[in-house]
Design a protein around this motif. Structure first.
Motif, PDB file in Angstrom:
ATOM      1  N   PHE A   1       0.841  -1.186   0.000  1.00  0.00           N
ATOM      2  CA  PHE A   1       0.000   0.000   0.000  1.00  0.00           C
ATOM      3  C   PHE A   1       0.881   1.242   0.000  1.00  0.00           C
ATOM      4  O   PHE A   1       1.873   1.311   0.729  1.00  0.00           O
ATOM      5  CB  PHE A   1      -0.909   0.019   1.231  1.00  0.00           C
ATOM      6  N   SER A   2       0.494   2.211  -0.811  1.00  0.00           N
ATOM      7  CA  SER A   2       1.229   3.469  -0.897  1.00  0.00           C
ATOM      8  C   SER A   2       0.280   4.624  -0.623  1.00  0.00           C
ATOM      9  O   SER A   2      -0.755   4.749  -1.285  1.00  0.00           O
ATOM     10  CB  SER A   2       1.856   3.628  -2.284  1.00  0.00           C
ATOM     11  N   THR A   3       0.607   5.454   0.357  1.00  0.00           N
ATOM     12  CA  THR A   3      -0.223   6.599   0.715  1.00  0.00           C
ATOM     13  C   THR A   3       0.548   7.913   0.647  1.00  0.00           C
ATOM     14  O   THR A   3       0.031   8.954   1.029  1.00  0.00           O
ATOM     15  CB  THR A   3      -0.796   6.422   2.133  1.00  0.00           C
ATOM     16  N   GLY A   4       1.772   7.872   0.155  1.00  0.00           N
ATOM     17  CA  GLY A   4       2.584   9.072   0.000  1.00  0.00           C
ATOM     18  C   GLY A   4       3.613   8.853  -1.083  1.00  0.00           C
ATOM     19  O   GLY A   4       3.914   7.708  -1.467  1.00  0.00           O
ATOM     20  N   ALA A   5       4.166   9.915  -1.595  1.00  0.00           N
ATOM     21  CA  ALA A   5       5.129   9.824  -2.686  1.00  0.00           C
ATOM     22  C   ALA A   5       6.333   8.979  -2.278  1.00  0.00           C
ATOM     23  O   ALA A   5       6.978   9.247  -1.255  1.00  0.00           O
ATOM     24  CB  ALA A   5       5.591  11.217  -3.099  1.00  0.00           C
ATOM     25  N   ASP A   6       6.612   7.958  -3.069  1.00  0.00           N
ATOM     26  CA  ASP A   6       7.750   7.067  -2.862  1.00  0.00           C
ATOM     27  C   ASP A   6       7.702   6.343  -1.514  1.00  0.00           C
ATOM     28  O   ASP A   6       8.728   5.884  -1.021  1.00  0.00           O
ATOM     29  CB  ASP A   6       9.080   7.819  -2.998  1.00  0.00           C
ATOM     30  N   GLN A   7       6.515   6.225  -0.919  1.00  0.00           N
ATOM     31  CA  GLN A   7       6.360   5.507   0.345  1.00  0.00           C
ATOM     32  C   GLN A   7       5.436   4.311   0.136  1.00  0.00           C
ATOM     33  O   GLN A   7       4.425   4.418  -0.553  1.00  0.00           O
ATOM     34  CB  GLN A   7       5.763   6.408   1.420  1.00  0.00           C
ATOM     35  N   CYS A   8       5.762   3.185   0.760  1.00  0.00           N
ATOM     36  CA  CYS A   8       4.886   2.028   0.695  1.00  0.00           C
ATOM     37  C   CYS A   8       5.138   1.121   1.885  1.00  0.00           C
ATOM     38  O   CYS A   8       6.156   1.244   2.582  1.00  0.00           O
ATOM     39  CB  CYS A   8       5.058   1.267  -0.618  1.00  0.00           C
ATOM     40  N   LEU A   9       4.210   0.202   2.111  1.00  0.00           N
ATOM     41  CA  LEU A   9       4.283  -0.671   3.281  1.00  0.00           C
ATOM     42  C   LEU A   9       3.683  -2.028   2.949  1.00  0.00           C
ATOM     43  O   LEU A   9       2.671  -2.112   2.251  1.00  0.00           O
ATOM     44  CB  LEU A   9       3.534  -0.029   4.450  1.00  0.00           C
ATOM     45  N   VAL A  10       4.311  -3.079   3.488  1.00  0.00           N
ATOM     46  CA  VAL A  10       3.706  -4.407   3.534  1.00  0.00           C
ATOM     47  C   VAL A  10       3.645  -4.829   4.995  1.00  0.00           C
ATOM     48  O   VAL A  10       4.455  -4.404   5.820  1.00  0.00           O
ATOM     49  CB  VAL A  10       4.474  -5.448   2.693  1.00  0.00           C
ATOM     50  N   HIS A  11       2.688  -5.696   5.313  1.00  0.00           N
ATOM     51  CA  HIS A  11       2.341  -5.966   6.707  1.00  0.00           C
ATOM     52  C   HIS A  11       1.950  -7.416   6.862  1.00  0.00           C
ATOM     53  O   HIS A  11       1.176  -7.943   6.059  1.00  0.00           O
ATOM     54  CB  HIS A  11       1.183  -5.025   7.089  1.00  0.00           C
ATOM     55  N   ASN A  12       2.458  -8.039   7.891  1.00  0.00           N
ATOM     56  CA  ASN A  12       2.011  -9.366   8.299  1.00  0.00           C
ATOM     57  C   ASN A  12       1.482  -9.229   9.720  1.00  0.00           C
ATOM     58  O   ASN A  12       2.244  -8.931  10.640  1.00  0.00           O
ATOM     59  CB  ASN A  12       3.163 -10.370   8.246  1.00  0.00           C
ATOM     60  N   GLY A  13       0.179  -9.402   9.902  1.00  0.00           N
ATOM     61  CA  GLY A  13      -0.414  -9.246  11.221  1.00  0.00           C
ATOM     62  C   GLY A  13      -1.810  -8.678  11.129  1.00  0.00           C
ATOM     63  O   GLY A  13      -2.467  -8.761  10.089  1.00  0.00           O
TER      64      GLY A  13
END
Length: 298
Positions: free
Chosen positions: A164-176
């Protein structure tokens, strides 16, 4: 379940292998999440320009949509296609105009990422097939993160897939799983953070974007999340310069890391790291609970 992976290249000579390596790392995690997959690739930038990556449903003429968008933008905008996604390189000041054009003229599309270097590709389906469809193995860059999803809380959709990306050049993956994502989602939307799905992981991404927008570094934002995010989580976060890892204070979800002179790697299981070059000589460890790890290029 879910499986997450990340690879940060320190040796520039290894950058052409980034896509092949992250695709292989992700392939070993398919048993943890065969429903969908996604890849965030940090490649080359073009000074003064930004990249907007968007998806369209299978069967849509995404090429025609991209061509119409390029014609509407002008200013040297260009487009290239990868499977169900298009990457439009446009003047840095035209990003919001491009998103508005897509909303008005191609509402079936969804923006997956924007930024100078970031491109996010994600789809429903077996992770190996997703990687092959986008030719992830053929991509180069300085770092990447990926995710395989076992859907347990929401529908299996392209928009619901990580990263998921919510800002320029920022993203996240999550386990939980987060327990206070609904209240945080409402607050973040009031604060102007665009949250497109009901997935709790997108809320975590939006939370970090908001903290960094307000002046915190990535390390500080992740440290703040330990007090503000309820639940259990392992995050891998990408930025233009690098990536970061954080586990919750209990550290329920499995995680392992490896570092050599050439790279830093993260995965949900060691077998995902086993095929990396020089892994036999790597420093291998389990990241500590409630500890922020950050690697960045200068």
């Amino acid at each position: 379940m879910c499986g997450i992976a990340g690879l940060f290249i320190k040796d520039h000579a290894l950058e052409p292998e980034l896509g092949r390596l992250i695709a292989r790392m992700t392939s070993t995690l398919t048993g943890r999440g065969p429903d969908s997959a996604g890849f965030a690739i940090y490649g080359d930038d073009r000074p003064g320009f930004t990249k907007l990556t968007f998806s369209a449903p299978v069967g849509s003429d995404i090429g025609a949509i991209a061509d119409r968008l390029v014609a509407a933008l002008g200013n040297g905008a260009t487009a290239r296609l990868r499977h169900t996604h298009a990457v439009v390189t446009l003047d840095a000041g035209d990003a919001s105009r491009a998103e508005t054009w897509l909303q008005d003229n191609a509402p079936e599309t969804s923006v997956t990422s924007a930024g100078a270097r970031l491109e996010i590709y994600k789809e429903v389906g077996h992770p190996d097939r997703v990687a092959d469809a986008f030719d992830i193995a053929g991509m180069s860059g300085s770092h990447a993160i990926s995710h395989t999803r076992m859907a347990t809380e929401s529908a299996v959709t392209t928009n619901g897939a990580h990263p998921f990306s919510t800002g320029a050049d920022q993203c996240l993956v999550h386990n939980g799983s987060l327990s206070n994502h609904a209240s945080l989602r409402r607050r973040l939307r009031r604060e102007g953070i665009r949250i497109r799905t009901e997935n709790d992981s997108e809320v975590a991404a939006g939370y970090l974007t908001a903290r960094m927008r307000d002046g915190e570094t990535l390390r500080e934002a992740l440290q703040s999340s330990l007090a503000d995010l309820d639940g259990f989580f392992t995050f891998v976060v990408g930025t233009e310069k690098g990536f970061s890892v954080l586990r919750d204070p209990i550290a329920v979800k499995p995680a392992v890391m490896a570092e050599t002179e050439r790279y830093v790697a993260f995965a949900s299981e060691f077998k995902s790291l086993a095929g990396l070059p020089g892994i036999s000589a790597a420093r291998v460890w389990e990241p500590k609970p409630a500890t922020v790890y950050v690697w960045e290029h200068q």
